[in-house]
Scaffold this active site. Structure first.
Site, PDB file in Angstrom:
ATOM      1  CG  ASP A 313      -1.704   1.252   1.379  1.00  0.00           C
ATOM      2  OD1 ASP A 313      -2.389   1.609   0.412  1.00  0.00           O
ATOM      3  OD2 ASP A 313      -1.632   1.887   2.443  1.00  0.00           O
ATOM      4  CB  THR A 315      -1.458   6.500   2.016  1.00  0.00           C
ATOM      5  OG1 THR A 315      -1.664   7.030   0.719  1.00  0.00           O
ATOM      6  CG2 THR A 315      -1.559   7.606   3.051  1.00  0.00           C
ATOM      7  CG  ASP A 515      -1.241   2.443   6.786  1.00  0.00           C
ATOM      8  OD1 ASP A 515      -1.559   2.265   5.589  1.00  0.00           O
ATOM      9  OD2 ASP A 515      -1.342   3.543   7.360  1.00  0.00           O
TER      10      ASP A 515
END
Length: 625
Positions: A313, A315, A515
């Site tokens: 991922d 961000t 996250d």
């Protein structure tokens, strides 16, 4: 059988540890010759450790005709007791239970991530009907209902804005670091958070069809296809049992000595084989912990050794997840870049918008000059702020905000801003005294250790892939900086799931690292899921197999290499234990070994397996490797 199963489960791991400690002391006493009159202390080990093994073997055979390693162990135990080799029986039971305990210690407790995700589901909604506002349960919302969402509230169902302007935090669905401005006609999703500015919306998807409910179903189902690795001894148990019994029977038949047959059963017991995998896993987990990784699933490192791609991922994983001012660009001869930045920071000082807060925060960190207090301040949801700073009338916001105030955007300013937009930046335009003066470009900053991490991952033979819900421009800009060639942008949770599924169906194995809450289904579906433990959401951490405690992704290449090294250690342990078994069997057939000596040989083999696994505790790839 159910009563037996409950009896065996009673006391849990604490009972197992106590039984092992007592049994170990009893075996030591037996070996030292401390034999009370009429009783061998090794009987304690047989009762505490051996009886549960025999019961488990019986349950497996009766309920599912499941032949595991404990079947052969039970036969060897009973045979040893029958011919009076009590110490050999106790030693076998002790070693097997020790291996079982080590395996149990490597298995994580049941996770509660789905429960936390359910808590995100909005419970109530404000329905508008006949000019009146009524609070109802979210489950009662029907398609076509008009709802009102106030600042700070969670959007109850999927829908389309019919009135009002705002900015919505969509991180729960897309992982985007910045809130998205919304106006009439724009879609909003359940579970996302309204930052400020109330709005009315028309419900389009409700109940089980809403976005947050789809997310829950994805997390619940994504783990179903993730295969669990079966212990090597249990995988080969049927063949081991057949070969052991055949060898023992033939030896008894041709030699006429039952003690040789029993010795074969004793040395055939897969003690070292049982210890080969869990000891290596535990040592590798200890190594990983010291490098900031909390391994939450016992077999996660086994699966990690086989991955061919790491999907990141963007961000909060490869980037810091917080916007930073990348540039302050003045397009007016009347103002320098520093003056433009100073006035904009003053205008945004009282702003509640994340972009405004980022501008103020960055200015405080980088500039020596104090921020000027605004003399007047007004916020326009979904547009920007208007303030008077140092006697100047300041407008700071999006291009629509300037247009609504009849401020033209010069062509050269638009072209300069476009360059930052193509790099994934968000642009805040600034007008001073009724004229466009320039803009501030904000971007999510790359983690300092990200480029080296990606390079090391590639050198470890694993392909890095960017899989993000962010916009294509931002994704490709970050990927270009890192040298990642495979990029998938604007992915919703189901899109990430689809990408991972197709990759794994094609024969690849994926490690997913993320996250956000939106990453939870992908973390579950991947062969191995790694969550950012410090900045990541609780739900992402609970869905993952491994959590990165300190959020330093630079340790990931070491973890990948450690997993492969662990598998090499396991293979060496297995090869050694099998070789030892073959030699011991040949010696047992010829009568060189008796059951007690055979048990001690196995004990020595088990110790060597544990010592070899222990080297993993401090293993690290040498620079010359």
């Amino acid at each position: 059988m159910k009563a037996l199963e409950k009896f065996l489960e009673w006391g849990g791991m604490k009972k197992d540890v106590v039984c092992l400690v007592i049994s170990g002391a009893a075996l030591a006493a037996s070996l030292a010759g401390v034999l009370p009159e009429g009783a061998d202390p090794a009987w304690i080990a047989i009762i505490l450790c051996g009886v549960p093994i025999i019961l488990e073997a019986i349950i497996g055979l009766v309920t599912a005709f499941d032949i595991k390693a404990d079947v052969l162990v039970s036969i060897a135990l009973i045979a040893s007791v029958i011919i009076g080799e009590i110490f050999a029986a106790g030693e076998i039971a002790f070693i097997m239970q020790l291996g079982a305990l080590l395996e149990e210690l490597t298995v994580a407790k049941a996770r509660d991530g789905i429960e936390k995700l359910v808590h995100l589901t909005p419970q109530t909604a404000r329905r508008l009907s006949g000019g009146a506002e009524t609070e109802i349960l979210a489950q009662q919302v029907q398609i076509g209902d008009i709802l009102r969402v106030l600042p700070g509230e969670t959007v109850p169902v999927d829908g389309v804005i019919t009135a009002g302007e705002t900015a919505v935090n969509q991180a729960v669905m897309t992982g985007e670091s910045l809130p998205v401005d919304k106006t009439v006609g724009d879609e909003v999703f359940s579970g996302t958070v309204n930052q400020f500015g109330s709005f009315d919306m028309k419900a389009t998807k409700v109940g089980e069809d809403s976005s947050i409910q789809r997310m829950i179903r994805l997390v619940q189902s994504a783990d179903a296809g993730k295969a669990k690795i079966v212990g090597i001894a249990d995988r080969w148990a049927t063949w081991i049992v057949v070969i052991a019994l055949t060898a023992a029977a033939l030896t008894w038949l041709f030699s006429g000595e039952i003690i040789r047959a029993v010795t074969i059963l004793v040395v055939f017991c897969p003690c070292a084989l049982v210890l080969a995998t869990p000891t290596a896993i535990m040592a590798a987990i200890g190594n990983a912990t010291r490098h900031g990784f909390l391994v939450r699933e016992g077999d996660a490192l086994e699966r990690l050794a086989s991955v061919t791609a790491v999907m990141f991922d963007k961000t909060g994983t490869l980037t810091c997840g917080t916007p930073e001012v990348a540039a302050a660009v003045s397009c007016s001869a009347d103002w320098t870049n520093e003056e433009l930045y100073h006035l904009t920071a003053g205008a945004e000082l009282r702003s509640e918008h994340p972009l405004g807060k980022a501008i103020v925060s960055c200015y405080k960190k980088r500039q020596a000059q104090e921020i000027a207090q605004p003399e007047t301040f007004a916020m326009v949801p979904g547009r920007g702020v208007a303030a008077r700073v140092d006697g100047q009338e300041i407008l700071a916001g999006n291009v629509e905000f300037l247009a609504e105030n009849r401020i033209a955007l010069p062509e050269d300013t638009g072209k300069m801003a476009e360059r930052y937009l193509t790099e994934g930046c968000t642009v805040t335009y600034v007008a001073i005294g009724g004229k466009c003066a320039g803009f501030l470009a904000l971007s999510d900053t790359l983690r300092a250790d990200a480029p080296d991490t990606i390079r090391e991952i590639r050198s470890a033979g694993v392909t890095p892939v960017l899989l993000t819900g962010d916009h294509a421009a931002a994704a490709h800009h970050i990927a270009g900086q890192l040298g990642i060639s495979e990029v998938y942008a604007e992915c919703l949770p189901e899109d990430k799931l689809r990408r991972i599924n197709s990759f794994q169906k094609a024969g690849g194995q994926v490690c997913m690292m993320g996250d956000g809450i939106n990453d939870a289904p992908a973390l579950k579906k991947a062969c191995v899921g790694i969550a950012m433990g410090k900045t990541g959401s609780d739900i992402a951490v609970d869905a993952a197999d491994i959590a990165l405690i300190n959020d330093k992704i630079s340790g990931l290449p070491h973890l990948l290499r450690l997993a492969k090294r662990m598998m090499l250690t396991i293979k060496c342990n297995l090869a050694f234990s099998m070789t030892l078994n073959i030699i011991a069997i040949l010696l047992a057939v010829t009568g060189v070994l008796n059951p007690v000596v055979g048990a001690l040989v196995h004990n020595a083999g088990s110790v060597l397996v544990i010592v070899n696994s222990a080297f993993l505790l401090n293993w690290r790839k040498k620079k010359s490797d």
